[in-house]
Design a protein around this motif. Structure first.
Motif, PDB file in Angstrom:
ATOM      1  N   LEU A 132      19.474  19.074  -7.498  1.00 45.28           N
ATOM      2  CA  LEU A 132      20.062  18.659  -6.219  1.00 45.28           C
ATOM      3  C   LEU A 132      21.235  17.711  -6.424  1.00 45.28           C
ATOM      4  O   LEU A 132      22.242  17.791  -5.710  1.00 45.28           O
ATOM      5  CB  LEU A 132      19.001  18.008  -5.335  1.00 45.28           C
ATOM      6  CG  LEU A 132      17.991  18.962  -4.709  1.00 45.28           C
ATOM      7  CD1 LEU A 132      16.904  18.172  -3.978  1.00 45.28           C
ATOM      8  CD2 LEU A 132      18.676  19.917  -3.756  1.00 45.28           C
ATOM      9  N   LEU A 133      21.138  16.817  -7.400  1.00 45.44           N
ATOM     10  CA  LEU A 133      22.256  15.915  -7.685  1.00 45.44           C
ATOM     11  C   LEU A 133      23.470  16.692  -8.168  1.00 45.44           C
ATOM     12  O   LEU A 133      24.598  16.456  -7.695  1.00 45.44           O
ATOM     13  CB  LEU A 133      21.848  14.881  -8.730  1.00 45.44           C
ATOM     14  CG  LEU A 133      20.802  13.860  -8.314  1.00 45.44           C
ATOM     15  CD1 LEU A 133      20.470  12.943  -9.477  1.00 45.44           C
ATOM     16  CD2 LEU A 133      21.275  13.051  -7.119  1.00 45.44           C
ATOM     17  N   ALA A 134      23.263  17.620  -9.092  1.00 49.07           N
ATOM     18  CA  ALA A 134      24.379  18.420  -9.601  1.00 49.07           C
ATOM     19  C   ALA A 134      24.966  19.300  -8.497  1.00 49.07           C
ATOM     20  O   ALA A 134      26.185  19.410  -8.378  1.00 49.07           O
ATOM     21  CB  ALA A 134      23.906  19.266 -10.783  1.00 49.07           C
ATOM     22  N   LEU A 135      24.100  19.891  -7.690  1.00 52.52           N
ATOM     23  CA  LEU A 135      24.565  20.738  -6.588  1.00 52.52           C
ATOM     24  C   LEU A 135      25.368  19.925  -5.573  1.00 52.52           C
ATOM     25  O   LEU A 135      26.369  20.396  -5.040  1.00 52.52           O
ATOM     26  CB  LEU A 135      23.383  21.415  -5.909  1.00 52.52           C
ATOM     27  CG  LEU A 135      23.704  22.369  -4.771  1.00 52.52           C
ATOM     28  CD1 LEU A 135      24.483  23.564  -5.298  1.00 52.52           C
ATOM     29  CD2 LEU A 135      22.435  22.828  -4.099  1.00 52.52           C
ATOM     30  N   GLY A 136      24.947  18.701  -5.332  1.00 51.24           N
ATOM     31  CA  GLY A 136      25.697  17.829  -4.421  1.00 51.24           C
ATOM     32  C   GLY A 136      27.088  17.527  -4.929  1.00 51.24           C
ATOM     33  O   GLY A 136      28.052  17.478  -4.158  1.00 51.24           O
ATOM     34  N   GLY A 171      23.170  14.375 -12.547  1.00 53.33           N
ATOM     35  CA  GLY A 171      22.252  15.497 -12.667  1.00 53.33           C
ATOM     36  C   GLY A 171      21.819  15.735 -14.101  1.00 53.33           C
ATOM     37  O   GLY A 171      20.642  16.008 -14.370  1.00 53.33           O
ATOM     38  N   CYS A 172      22.751  15.618 -15.038  1.00 50.77           N
ATOM     39  CA  CYS A 172      22.410  15.813 -16.455  1.00 50.77           C
ATOM     40  C   CYS A 172      21.486  14.714 -16.954  1.00 50.77           C
ATOM     41  O   CYS A 172      20.524  14.984 -17.684  1.00 50.77           O
ATOM     42  CB  CYS A 172      23.672  15.861 -17.300  1.00 50.77           C
ATOM     43  SG  CYS A 172      24.600  17.386 -17.119  1.00 50.77           S
ATOM     44  N   VAL A 173      21.756  13.464 -16.578  1.00 45.79           N
ATOM     45  CA  VAL A 173      20.885  12.368 -17.007  1.00 45.79           C
ATOM     46  C   VAL A 173      19.497  12.512 -16.379  1.00 45.79           C
ATOM     47  O   VAL A 173      18.479  12.294 -17.037  1.00 45.79           O
ATOM     48  CB  VAL A 173      21.515  10.996 -16.672  1.00 45.79           C
ATOM     49  CG1 VAL A 173      20.553   9.865 -16.977  1.00 45.79           C
ATOM     50  CG2 VAL A 173      22.811  10.808 -17.440  1.00 45.79           C
ATOM     51  N   ALA A 174      19.444  12.910 -15.119  1.00 47.23           N
ATOM     52  CA  ALA A 174      18.151  13.122 -14.463  1.00 47.23           C
ATOM     53  C   ALA A 174      17.399  14.293 -15.099  1.00 47.23           C
ATOM     54  O   ALA A 174      16.171  14.239 -15.245  1.00 47.23           O
ATOM     55  CB  ALA A 174      18.343  13.358 -12.972  1.00 47.23           C
ATOM     56  N   ALA A 175      18.107  15.343 -15.498  1.00 46.59           N
ATOM     57  CA  ALA A 175      17.458  16.469 -16.178  1.00 46.59           C
ATOM     58  C   ALA A 175      16.925  16.034 -17.540  1.00 46.59           C
ATOM     59  O   ALA A 175      15.814  16.423 -17.936  1.00 46.59           O
ATOM     60  CB  ALA A 175      18.436  17.631 -16.342  1.00 46.59           C
ATOM     61  N   PHE A 205      14.469   6.845 -13.930  1.00 51.25           N
ATOM     62  CA  PHE A 205      14.412   5.625 -13.125  1.00 51.25           C
ATOM     63  C   PHE A 205      15.782   4.980 -13.019  1.00 51.25           C
ATOM     64  O   PHE A 205      16.178   4.524 -11.943  1.00 51.25           O
ATOM     65  CB  PHE A 205      13.403   4.640 -13.717  1.00 51.25           C
ATOM     66  CG  PHE A 205      13.248   3.395 -12.902  1.00 51.25           C
ATOM     67  CD1 PHE A 205      12.447   3.401 -11.771  1.00 51.25           C
ATOM     68  CD2 PHE A 205      13.917   2.235 -13.234  1.00 51.25           C
ATOM     69  CE1 PHE A 205      12.308   2.275 -10.998  1.00 51.25           C
ATOM     70  CE2 PHE A 205      13.783   1.095 -12.469  1.00 51.25           C
ATOM     71  CZ  PHE A 205      12.984   1.114 -11.351  1.00 51.25           C
ATOM     72  N   PHE A 206      16.526   4.952 -14.119  1.00 47.68           N
ATOM     73  CA  PHE A 206      17.856   4.345 -14.111  1.00 47.68           C
ATOM     74  C   PHE A 206      18.777   5.071 -13.130  1.00 47.68           C
ATOM     75  O   PHE A 206      19.444   4.439 -12.306  1.00 47.68           O
ATOM     76  CB  PHE A 206      18.448   4.374 -15.525  1.00 47.68           C
ATOM     77  CG  PHE A 206      19.855   3.876 -15.596  1.00 47.68           C
ATOM     78  CD1 PHE A 206      20.130   2.527 -15.488  1.00 47.68           C
ATOM     79  CD2 PHE A 206      20.905   4.756 -15.759  1.00 47.68           C
ATOM     80  CE1 PHE A 206      21.432   2.066 -15.541  1.00 47.68           C
ATOM     81  CE2 PHE A 206      22.207   4.309 -15.808  1.00 47.68           C
ATOM     82  CZ  PHE A 206      22.477   2.963 -15.702  1.00 47.68           C
ATOM     83  N   VAL A 207      18.810   6.398 -13.212  1.00 48.34           N
ATOM     84  CA  VAL A 207      19.667   7.177 -12.309  1.00 48.34           C
ATOM     85  C   VAL A 207      19.235   6.994 -10.859  1.00 48.34           C
ATOM     86  O   VAL A 207      20.063   6.774  -9.971  1.00 48.34           O
ATOM     87  CB  VAL A 207      19.654   8.673 -12.704  1.00 48.34           C
ATOM     88  CG1 VAL A 207      20.298   9.526 -11.636  1.00 48.34           C
ATOM     89  CG2 VAL A 207      20.354   8.872 -14.015  1.00 48.34           C
ATOM     90  N   ALA A 208      17.926   7.081 -10.608  1.00 48.23           N
ATOM     91  CA  ALA A 208      17.432   6.959  -9.232  1.00 48.23           C
ATOM     92  C   ALA A 208      17.720   5.576  -8.670  1.00 48.23           C
ATOM     93  O   ALA A 208      18.098   5.440  -7.504  1.00 48.23           O
ATOM     94  CB  ALA A 208      15.937   7.257  -9.193  1.00 48.23           C
ATOM     95  N   PHE A 209      17.574   4.540  -9.485  1.00 47.88           N
ATOM     96  CA  PHE A 209      17.826   3.178  -9.017  1.00 47.88           C
ATOM     97  C   PHE A 209      19.305   2.972  -8.687  1.00 47.88           C
ATOM     98  O   PHE A 209      19.648   2.451  -7.623  1.00 47.88           O
ATOM     99  CB  PHE A 209      17.373   2.158 -10.070  1.00 47.88           C
ATOM    100  CG  PHE A 209      17.619   0.741  -9.668  1.00 47.88           C
ATOM    101  CD1 PHE A 209      16.779   0.122  -8.755  1.00 47.88           C
ATOM    102  CD2 PHE A 209      18.685   0.030 -10.179  1.00 47.88           C
ATOM    103  CE1 PHE A 209      17.008  -1.190  -8.372  1.00 47.88           C
ATOM    104  CE2 PHE A 209      18.922  -1.277  -9.802  1.00 47.88           C
ATOM    105  CZ  PHE A 209      18.079  -1.888  -8.894  1.00 47.88           C
ATOM    106  N   VAL A 210      20.172   3.399  -9.595  1.00 46.09           N
ATOM    107  CA  VAL A 210      21.615   3.238  -9.357  1.00 46.09           C
ATOM    108  C   VAL A 210      22.045   4.011  -8.117  1.00 46.09           C
ATOM    109  O   VAL A 210      22.783   3.497  -7.266  1.00 46.09           O
ATOM    110  CB  VAL A 210      22.426   3.666 -10.601  1.00 46.09           C
ATOM    111  CG1 VAL A 210      23.902   3.778 -10.287  1.00 46.09           C
ATOM    112  CG2 VAL A 210      22.195   2.687 -11.738  1.00 46.09           C
TER     113      VAL A 210
END
Length: 101
Positions: free
Chosen positions: A13-17, A38-42, A59-64
């Motif tokens: 969803l992040l990459a698609l956005g 998206g890549c870091v979350a994957a 967690f880092f990506v979601a927090f930022v």
């Protein structure tokens, strides 16, 4: 070993956005940020797949994203995309916290 499907969906969803931001507005910044996050979350989803306690990258990506997009939503009051990304990121932070319990 249980696959972290929710983490992979969040990453997609992040990459698609980012791709949607590029297609609609021609924003290279949206494309780069969406693909990077998206890549870091994957990568984080892969880490959680192998070790359910290794939540640091996701967690880092979601927090930022929760902080940055939350501030953008507060300033603009536009649900798309800032409110949706902030909400999804907060849900992901809650999920990761529950994984650590």
């Amino acid at each position: 070993m249980e696959v972290d499907w929710l983490g992979f969906c969040y990453a997609a969803l992040l990459a698609l956005g980012g791709v949607m931001g590029y297609n609609r507005k021609g924003s290279l910044v949206s494309l780069a940020a969406g693909l990077f996050c998206g890549c870091v979350a994957a990568y984080g989803a892969v880490c959680i797949t192998y070790n359910s306690r290794d939540v640091k990258p996701t967690f880092f990506v979601a927090f930022v994203l929760a902080v940055v997009m939350g501030m953008r939503y507060r300033r603009s009051r536009k649900v798309m995309p800032a409110g949706i990304v902030a909400g999804l990121s907060l849900l992901m932070i809650l999920r990761l916290g529950l994984l650590l319990l």
